[in-house]
Design a protein around this motif. Structure first.
Motif, PDB file in Angstrom:
ATOM      1  N   LEU A 120      32.812  13.636   4.713  1.00 12.90           N
ATOM      2  CA  LEU A 120      32.625  14.493   3.545  1.00 12.90           C
ATOM      3  C   LEU A 120      33.955  14.924   2.928  1.00 12.90           C
ATOM      4  CD1 LEU A 120      29.651  16.793   4.620  1.00 12.90           C
ATOM      5  CD2 LEU A 120      29.592  14.645   3.326  1.00 12.90           C
ATOM      6  N   ALA A 121      34.864  15.424   3.757  1.00 13.60           N
ATOM      7  CA  ALA A 121      36.136  15.924   3.215  1.00 13.60           C
ATOM      8  C   ALA A 121      36.953  14.803   2.592  1.00 13.60           C
ATOM      9  CB  ALA A 121      36.941  16.609   4.324  1.00 13.60           C
ATOM     10  N   GLU A 122      36.913  13.617   3.173  1.00 16.22           N
ATOM     11  CA  GLU A 122      37.692  12.503   2.626  1.00 16.22           C
ATOM     12  C   GLU A 122      37.075  11.944   1.353  1.00 16.22           C
ATOM     13  OE1 GLU A 122      38.639   9.437   5.346  1.00 16.22           O
ATOM     14  OE2 GLU A 122      39.707  10.756   6.747  1.00 16.22           O
TER      15      GLU A 122
ATOM     16  N   PRO B  89      39.167  20.328  -1.067  1.00 15.91           N
ATOM     17  CA  PRO B  89      38.942  21.484  -1.957  1.00 15.91           C
ATOM     18  C   PRO B  89      37.524  21.512  -2.515  1.00 15.91           C
ATOM     19  CG  PRO B  89      41.057  20.446  -2.426  1.00 15.91           C
ATOM     20  CD  PRO B  89      40.341  19.540  -1.492  1.00 15.91           C
ATOM     21  N   THR B  90      36.985  20.333  -2.878  1.00 18.06           N
ATOM     22  CA  THR B  90      35.623  20.291  -3.404  1.00 18.06           C
ATOM     23  C   THR B  90      34.621  20.714  -2.342  1.00 18.06           C
ATOM     24  OG1 THR B  90      36.144  18.538  -4.986  1.00 18.06           O
ATOM     25  CG2 THR B  90      33.841  18.779  -4.355  1.00 18.06           C
ATOM     26  N   LEU B  91      34.812  20.227  -1.122  1.00 18.76           N
ATOM     27  CA  LEU B  91      33.888  20.581  -0.041  1.00 18.76           C
ATOM     28  C   LEU B  91      33.905  22.083   0.223  1.00 18.76           C
ATOM     29  CD1 LEU B  91      31.909  19.740   2.151  1.00 18.76           C
ATOM     30  CD2 LEU B  91      33.847  19.247   3.636  1.00 18.76           C
ATOM     31  N   LEU B  92      35.076  22.682   0.285  1.00 21.19           N
ATOM     32  CA  LEU B  92      35.156  24.118   0.527  1.00 21.19           C
ATOM     33  C   LEU B  92      34.520  24.906  -0.617  1.00 21.19           C
ATOM     34  CD1 LEU B  92      38.747  24.405   2.031  1.00 21.19           C
ATOM     35  CD2 LEU B  92      36.558  24.461   3.234  1.00 21.19           C
ATOM     36  N   HIS B  93      34.693  24.392  -1.838  1.00 16.30           N
ATOM     37  CA  HIS B  93      34.057  25.039  -2.987  1.00 16.30           C
ATOM     38  C   HIS B  93      32.532  24.976  -2.868  1.00 16.30           C
ATOM     39  CE1 HIS B  93      32.849  26.030  -7.074  1.00 16.30           C
ATOM     40  NE2 HIS B  93      32.228  24.866  -7.139  1.00 16.30           N
ATOM     41  N   LEU B  94      32.009  23.807  -2.458  1.00 16.72           N
ATOM     42  CA  LEU B  94      30.567  23.657  -2.320  1.00 16.72           C
ATOM     43  C   LEU B  94      30.006  24.578  -1.249  1.00 16.72           C
ATOM     44  CD1 LEU B  94      30.182  19.770  -2.553  1.00 16.72           C
ATOM     45  CD2 LEU B  94      29.496  21.450  -4.276  1.00 16.72           C
ATOM     46  N   VAL B  95      30.751  24.731  -0.166  1.00 13.31           N
ATOM     47  CA  VAL B  95      30.289  25.596   0.921  1.00 13.31           C
ATOM     48  C   VAL B  95      30.100  27.021   0.428  1.00 13.31           C
ATOM     49  CG1 VAL B  95      30.983  26.653   3.100  1.00 13.31           C
ATOM     50  CG2 VAL B  95      31.216  24.200   2.786  1.00 13.31           C
ATOM     51  N   LYS B  96      30.985  27.478  -0.442  1.00 10.19           N
ATOM     52  CA  LYS B  96      30.868  28.840  -0.970  1.00 10.19           C
ATOM     53  C   LYS B  96      29.873  28.934  -2.119  1.00 10.19           C
ATOM     54  CE  LYS B  96      35.289  30.913   0.336  1.00 10.19           C
ATOM     55  NZ  LYS B  96      34.603  32.031   1.023  1.00 10.19           N
ATOM     56  N   ALA B  97      29.857  27.922  -2.997  1.00  8.35           N
ATOM     57  CA  ALA B  97      29.012  27.988  -4.188  1.00  8.35           C
ATOM     58  C   ALA B  97      27.579  27.558  -3.922  1.00  8.35           C
ATOM     59  CB  ALA B  97      29.617  27.110  -5.294  1.00  8.35           C
ATOM     60  N   GLU B  98      27.387  26.564  -3.060  1.00  7.35           N
ATOM     61  CA  GLU B  98      26.055  26.024  -2.792  1.00  7.35           C
ATOM     62  C   GLU B  98      25.819  25.881  -1.287  1.00  7.35           C
ATOM     63  OE1 GLU B  98      23.745  25.572  -4.895  1.00  7.35           O
ATOM     64  OE2 GLU B  98      24.823  25.712  -6.806  1.00  7.35           O
ATOM     65  N   PRO B  99      25.907  26.981  -0.537  1.00  4.69           N
ATOM     66  CA  PRO B  99      25.777  26.862   0.922  1.00  4.69           C
ATOM     67  C   PRO B  99      24.419  26.315   1.361  1.00  4.69           C
ATOM     68  CG  PRO B  99      25.703  29.162   0.241  1.00  4.69           C
ATOM     69  CD  PRO B  99      26.109  28.379  -0.960  1.00  4.69           C
ATOM     70  N   LYS B 100      23.358  26.641   0.632  1.00  5.13           N
ATOM     71  CA  LYS B 100      22.038  26.159   1.025  1.00  5.13           C
ATOM     72  C   LYS B 100      21.936  24.646   0.880  1.00  5.13           C
ATOM     73  CE  LYS B 100      17.153  27.265   0.542  1.00  5.13           C
ATOM     74  NZ  LYS B 100      16.158  28.182  -0.101  1.00  5.13           N
ATOM     75  N   ALA B 101      22.474  24.126  -0.204  1.00  2.00           N
ATOM     76  CA  ALA B 101      22.437  22.677  -0.420  1.00  2.00           C
ATOM     77  C   ALA B 101      23.297  21.952   0.603  1.00  2.00           C
ATOM     78  CB  ALA B 101      22.905  22.352  -1.839  1.00  2.00           C
ATOM     79  N   VAL B 102      24.437  22.546   0.956  1.00  2.00           N
ATOM     80  CA  VAL B 102      25.291  21.934   1.979  1.00  2.00           C
ATOM     81  C   VAL B 102      24.568  21.950   3.329  1.00  2.00           C
ATOM     82  CG1 VAL B 102      27.457  22.154   3.257  1.00  2.00           C
ATOM     83  CG2 VAL B 102      27.428  22.471   0.777  1.00  2.00           C
ATOM     84  N   ASN B 103      23.894  23.046   3.617  1.00  2.00           N
ATOM     85  CA  ASN B 103      23.158  23.141   4.872  1.00  2.00           C
ATOM     86  C   ASN B 103      22.064  22.075   4.942  1.00  2.00           C
ATOM     87  OD1 ASN B 103      22.388  24.556   7.384  1.00  2.00           O
ATOM     88  ND2 ASN B 103      20.541  25.073   6.234  1.00  2.00           N
ATOM     89  N   GLU B 104      21.373  21.830   3.846  1.00  2.00           N
ATOM     90  CA  GLU B 104      20.343  20.789   3.816  1.00  2.00           C
ATOM     91  C   GLU B 104      20.955  19.417   4.054  1.00  2.00           C
ATOM     92  OE1 GLU B 104      18.632  21.407   0.002  1.00  2.00           O
ATOM     93  OE2 GLU B 104      17.357  23.080   0.638  1.00  2.00           O
TER      94      GLU B 104
ATOM     95  N   LEU C 287      22.970  19.684  -5.211  1.00  2.00           N
ATOM     96  CA  LEU C 287      24.311  19.417  -4.705  1.00  2.00           C
ATOM     97  C   LEU C 287      25.043  18.428  -5.602  1.00  2.00           C
ATOM     98  CD1 LEU C 287      26.187  20.156  -2.356  1.00  2.00           C
ATOM     99  CD2 LEU C 287      25.316  18.175  -1.122  1.00  2.00           C
ATOM    100  N   TRP C 288      24.327  17.410  -6.076  1.00  2.00           N
ATOM    101  CA  TRP C 288      24.961  16.405  -6.932  1.00  2.00           C
ATOM    102  C   TRP C 288      25.452  17.028  -8.236  1.00  2.00           C
ATOM    103  CZ3 TRP C 288      24.255  14.002 -11.696  1.00  2.00           C
ATOM    104  CH2 TRP C 288      24.965  12.811 -11.883  1.00  2.00           C
ATOM    105  N   LYS C 289      24.618  17.912  -8.826  1.00  2.00           N
ATOM    106  CA  LYS C 289      25.026  18.567 -10.080  1.00  2.00           C
ATOM    107  C   LYS C 289      26.219  19.483  -9.873  1.00  2.00           C
ATOM    108  CE  LYS C 289      20.601  18.525 -12.512  1.00  2.00           C
ATOM    109  NZ  LYS C 289      19.498  19.366 -13.113  1.00  2.00           N
ATOM    110  N   ALA C 290      26.359  20.019  -8.663  1.00  2.00           N
ATOM    111  CA  ALA C 290      27.484  20.922  -8.393  1.00  2.00           C
ATOM    112  C   ALA C 290      28.791  20.175  -8.180  1.00  2.00           C
ATOM    113  CB  ALA C 290      27.172  21.774  -7.160  1.00  2.00           C
ATOM    114  N   LEU C 291      28.717  18.855  -8.017  1.00  2.00           N
ATOM    115  CA  LEU C 291      29.951  18.083  -7.817  1.00  2.00           C
ATOM    116  C   LEU C 291      30.712  17.964  -9.127  1.00  2.00           C
ATOM    117  CD1 LEU C 291      28.791  15.065  -5.600  1.00  2.00           C
ATOM    118  CD2 LEU C 291      30.251  16.967  -4.907  1.00  2.00           C
ATOM    119  N   PRO C 292      31.999  18.253  -9.142  1.00  2.00           N
ATOM    120  CA  PRO C 292      32.809  17.997 -10.337  1.00  2.00           C
ATOM    121  C   PRO C 292      32.828  16.503 -10.648  1.00  2.00           C
ATOM    122  CG  PRO C 292      34.001  19.349  -8.729  1.00  2.00           C
ATOM    123  CD  PRO C 292      32.784  18.839  -8.048  1.00  2.00           C
TER     124      PRO C 292
END
Length: 623
Positions: free
Chosen positions: A305-307, A312-327, A355-360
């Motif tokens: 995921l990080a690679e 930075p994107t992964l850490l942003h997703l964890v804070k902005a969309e934690p439920k989607a990351v958990n799924e 989650l896809w929509k939250a990706l830059p």
């Protein structure tokens, strides 16, 4: 045991990923309790499916009060983020990292699995997990506080369950499971947290259970119900037992077993042998490490995921969309367990639309560039999936190989005519459901042992702890993990002891300072309840308490406590009666200290020979 008053035996399995309880009416005959008579809760608030364990997560308020726990805490946090409260998940292994009272919050952010972004899986025997290996704690509270708070909620639900079933008037004995590779200090902290949670302080009503031993009894109960093992078949074939290798029944005296408990945070191995009466002896030192399922998931997070998304994107997703990351993490964990070792097609883990929509746009482009244009899912080739799994599976296989090698060495010392009894490897724990792990282990044990995966291996410790509580005498002996002893004055030997260690007491007797008086040695097989007596003397005859330092070592015969290979791991405080005006010399006030080994915890009793006073003492472990 016949005619005993009715009582309840209840088990608590506090795990890295999930925790639960189970209970049953104690069987007066001491025989295995049928699985359908063991009760548990498999409907947890916030869980999306039935399972006997709730998530090991908790949400605390500003004053340390519990706002939510289990899946509900995870869901509230993933819905509300930091505004929901102080969050902790997968924090069990912080005990083995030395996170004691007053330890502060964790570091990197994470959602869902404790081995996800910023998570910390695992612990090992006698080692300190890294900060990436102890779960997550953003509460500002110590690990002991978190465990006590969680166990308080679990204990309340268990008591309510027993009460609703109509058994609230019966006495309950509680059994708390811990990894066999955990130190005496970690076991003591778990017990202390349980007492703070409201479980009994009475040591006869709250006992520590070693997880692989409990799992062994679960496996034996499974075999008893199945009437022994049938013919060999491939791993993964449904049935009462899954066996690879030899097809003869293994439930017979002299059989040897290696219990391999693969959970979220650790892999724990214990070798056992069966007596003619169906009881068991531990025949080697427990081994294990941090090779749990969480390590694999963390590797997926870091190396995939990080690679592919960018850290930075992964850490942003964890804070902005934690439920989607958990799924996403849950989807990976399901795919991880069902991965077929023979699979050649890529593993596909879909990204949710949210989650896809939250990706830059840059992250979508980066993902597509690493996956031949695919950016709506995470794709893993079979080779990549195997490489991720091997971060835990390789060391697990090495641990099993080591235990089988030791058993083979023991077998080589058999006398003429002694039967060569079969060896079985019993794979249990949540990670035991991994088809890839099963297949790899089948290859490791081929020609040396049979591989057995009991039904619902994820329940082995929880249900097995109930079986243990029903008849603890099924475990007859254990093997000392370290050499233990006290630091005492002992007879001075001018041929061995340097002059600076010489001490002359009031009677001018030559004594040696700092001697390590060995009680048990590493690798020694010790019957349960074995007493080792040391006669000691206070400095003054009228003392009302005395303190003894307790030491351990990996060496067989350390001579001095300040040897670099020796560690002070605790102390014993012995309280003595006030003898009033009666005057004793130190030599007249002999104290027999009985240290009791072979149980899941080390106990101490002391007898004041001058007065006949006897008391229980406790080793306060400090390391």
């Amino acid at each position: 045991m016949h005619g005993a008053a009715p009582s309840i035996v209840a088990a608590v399995d506090f795990g890295t990923f999930g925790s639960g309880y189970a209970w049953a009416l104690k069987n007066p005959a001491g025989t295995y309790i049928p699985s359908h008579d063991i009760n548990c809760n498999d409907q947890w608030k916030g869980a999306d499916s039935g399972y006997p364990k709730n998530r090991s997560a908790i949400l605390l308020g500003d004053q340390g009060e519990t706002l939510a726990w289990g899946y509900e805490a995870l869901n509230r946090y993933t819905d509300g983020g930091e505004q929901a409260g102080g969050f902790a998940v997968d924090f069990k292994m912080r005990l083995a990292s030395g996170d004691g009272p007053g330890a502060g919050p964790g570091t990197a952010p994470q959602a869902g699995s404790g081995s996800g972004p910023g998570g910390r899986p695992g612990s090992g025997p006698g080692s300190t997990p890294s900060q990436a290996e102890g779960g997550r704690n953003e509460t500002g509270r110590s690990t002991e506080h978190l465990i006590a708070a969680y166990l308080r909620e679990l204990h309340t639900v268990a008591r309510q369950h027993i009460l609703r079933a109509g058994y609230g008037d019966l006495p309950i004995s509680w059994y708390l499971s811990v990894p066999a590779i955990w130190s005496d200090f970690d076991r003591q902290v778990m017990r202390r947290a349980a007492m703070a949670a409201g479980l009994p302080a009475d040591p006869y009503r709250l006992s520590i259970v070693l997880e692989p031993e409990a799992a062994a009894l679960y496996c034996m109960a499974s075999e008893a119900r199945a009437g022994g093992f049938g013919p060999a078949g491939p791993v993964g074939v449904p049935g009462p037992a899954q066996v690879a290798g030899l097809g003869t029944p293994r439930h017979r005296p002299g059989s040897r077993f290696v219990i391999v408990d693969c959970g979220g945070g650790t892999t724990d191995l214990v070798p056992l042998t069966m007596r003619s009466d169906g009881t068991f002896d531990q025949i080697g030192v427990a081994t294990g490490d941090t090779s749990g399922a969480n390590r694999v998931t963390r590797q997926f997070t870091v190396s995939v995921l990080a690679e592919r998304l960018g850290r930075p994107t992964l850490l942003h997703l964890v804070k902005a969309e934690p439920k989607a990351v958990n799924e996403l993490m849950r989807a990976w964990e399901k795919a991880r367990d069902v991965f077929d070792p023979a699979q050649r097609t890529p593993l596909r883990i879909e990204l949710s639309m949210r989650l896809w929509k939250a990706l830059p746009g840059s992250a979508r482009a980066q993902l597509a560039a690493t996956q031949n244009g695919e950016n709506e899912a995470i794709l893993l080739s079979a080779a990549q999936t195997r490489a991720l799994l091997d971060t835990s599976v390789d060391p697990i296989c090495a641990l099993v190989d080591e235990q089988l090698h030791r058993i083979a060495e023991q077998a080589s010392t058999r006398g003429p005519g002694d039967p060569d009894e079969p060896t079985a490897v019993c794979l249990v724990g949540g990670f035991a459901n991994s088809r890839y792990l099963q297949q790899r282990l089948a290859t490791v044990v081929e020609g040396r042992a049979r591989l057995f995966v009991p039904p619902r291996p994820e329940n082995a410790v929880l249900f097995g702890a109930v079986q243990y509580g029903n008849n603890p005498a099924r475990i007859r002996s254990r093997t000392a993990a370290r050499t233990y002893g006290y630091g005492l004055l002992d007879a001075f030997d001018p041929a061995l002891d340097p002059p600076e260690r010489l001490y002359l007491n009031a009677e001018k007797k030559a004594l040696c300072k700092g001697r390590f008086r060995v009680l048990v040695r590493r690798g020694e097989i010790i019957p349960v309840g074995s007493e080792k007596t040391s006669r000691v003397y206070p400095r003054e005859g009228n003392q009302t308490r005395m303190k003894l330092s307790f030491f351990s070592s990996d060496e067989d015969d350390p001579r001095y406590v300040d040897d670099g290979r020796v560690s002070e791991v605790g102390f014993v405080t012995i309280f003595l009666p006030d003898v009033g005006n009666r005057r004793y010399t130190a030599r007249e006030r002999a104290i027999d200290v009985r240290t009791i080994f072979g149980e899941t915890v080390i106990r101490v009793q002391a007898v004041d020979l001058a007065t006949g006073y006897q008391t229980d003492a406790e080793i306060e472990f400090t390391a």
